[in-house]
Structure formats: C-alpha cells, structure tokens
Scaffold this motif. Structure first.
Motif, PDB file in Angstrom:
ATOM      1  N   ASN A 232       0.838  -1.202   0.000  1.00 39.10           N
ATOM      2  CA  ASN A 232       0.000   0.000   0.000  1.00 39.10           C
ATOM      3  C   ASN A 232       0.874   1.254   0.000  1.00 39.10           C
ATOM      4  OD1 ASN A 232       0.819   0.400   2.682  1.00 39.10           O
ATOM      5  ND2 ASN A 232      -1.166  -0.097   3.554  1.00 39.10           N
ATOM      6  N   SER A 233       0.248   2.406   0.041  1.00 39.57           N
ATOM      7  CA  SER A 233       0.991   3.676  -0.048  1.00 39.57           C
ATOM      8  C   SER A 233       1.904   3.908   1.150  1.00 39.57           C
ATOM      9  CB  SER A 233       0.019   4.845  -0.213  1.00 39.57           C
ATOM     10  OG  SER A 233      -0.862   4.893   0.898  1.00 39.57           O
ATOM     11  N   ASP A 234       1.656   3.216   2.247  1.00 36.78           N
ATOM     12  CA  ASP A 234       2.509   3.330   3.430  1.00 36.78           C
ATOM     13  C   ASP A 234       3.647   2.313   3.423  1.00 36.78           C
ATOM     14  OD1 ASP A 234       0.942   5.385   4.525  1.00 36.78           O
ATOM     15  OD2 ASP A 234      -0.421   3.935   5.443  1.00 36.78           O
ATOM     16  N   GLY A 235       3.708   1.486   2.378  1.00 37.75           N
ATOM     17  CA  GLY A 235       4.761   0.487   2.286  1.00 37.75           C
ATOM     18  C   GLY A 235       4.461  -0.816   3.000  1.00 37.75           C
ATOM     19  N   ASN A 236       3.213  -0.987   3.443  1.00 34.95           N
ATOM     20  CA  ASN A 236       2.820  -2.216   4.134  1.00 34.95           C
ATOM     21  C   ASN A 236       2.204  -3.208   3.153  1.00 34.95           C
ATOM     22  OD1 ASN A 236       3.457  -1.127   6.740  1.00 34.95           O
ATOM     23  ND2 ASN A 236       1.567   0.044   6.604  1.00 34.95           N
ATOM     24  N   LEU A 237       2.397  -4.498   3.427  1.00 34.30           N
ATOM     25  CA  LEU A 237       1.741  -5.519   2.622  1.00 34.30           C
ATOM     26  C   LEU A 237       0.285  -5.626   3.034  1.00 34.30           C
ATOM     27  CD1 LEU A 237       4.350  -8.419   2.437  1.00 34.30           C
ATOM     28  CD2 LEU A 237       3.632  -6.874   0.604  1.00 34.30           C
TER      29      LEU A 237
END
Length: 88
Positions: A41-46
């Motif tokens: 996602n945009s926060d870098g989380n899967l």
C-alpha cells in the motif's frame, strides 16, 4: 495457493475465531509463498490484493464487517449499520 483457496482459508479462520486480522492473513500468505495475492500500500505495508478481497466478500456477503481502525473482519451484529464497514 490461488485466490479461491486463500479466501476459503480466510473464511474458515473467521468461522473458527470469530474475527480475522489482516496481518494474520498477510503472514499466512507469505509463509505459504503466495505473495502474488498481496500488494504494497501507499505506506509500504503488505495488504491483500483486490481480487482476494473481492473473492472473500463473495464468500461472506452481508454477514461480515471490516473494522478499519484495528484492521480485522468480524461477524455482523445487530448494532452494525448497513454496509461492509463497522464503526470502530
């Protein structure tokens, strides 16, 4: 593991535990080597791929809600408003 198998596993976990955390699904899919069912996602989380979310929605229809603040699904209760999202 394909979308159908993953969504069926998700449903079985929800039936067993009455709630299902997104992080637990992500961990399971990574462990099973099914990273293709995940996206960043945009926060870098899967997080779960849209096609997996759509398949899970088909399996659970109106009986499950998403609790956004805590990032988990649970069974609907009478106090829930219509729709897929529950109030935190």
């Amino acid at each position: 593991m394909n979308v159908s198998e993953a969504s069926t596993w998700m449903r079985s976990q929800l039936d067993e535990d009455s709630c299902l955390y997104q992080d637990d699904v992500v961990d399971y899919l990574v462990k099973e080597g099914a990273e293709a069912l995940l996206r960043e996602n945009s926060d870098g989380n899967l997080v779960l791929e849209r096609k997996l979310l759509n398949e899970f929605r088909k399996l659970t229809q109106d009986e499950v809600v998403w609790v956004k603040p805590d990032k988990y699904w649970r069974f609907r209760v009478p106090e829930d408003e219509p729709g897929r999202d529950a109030r935190g």
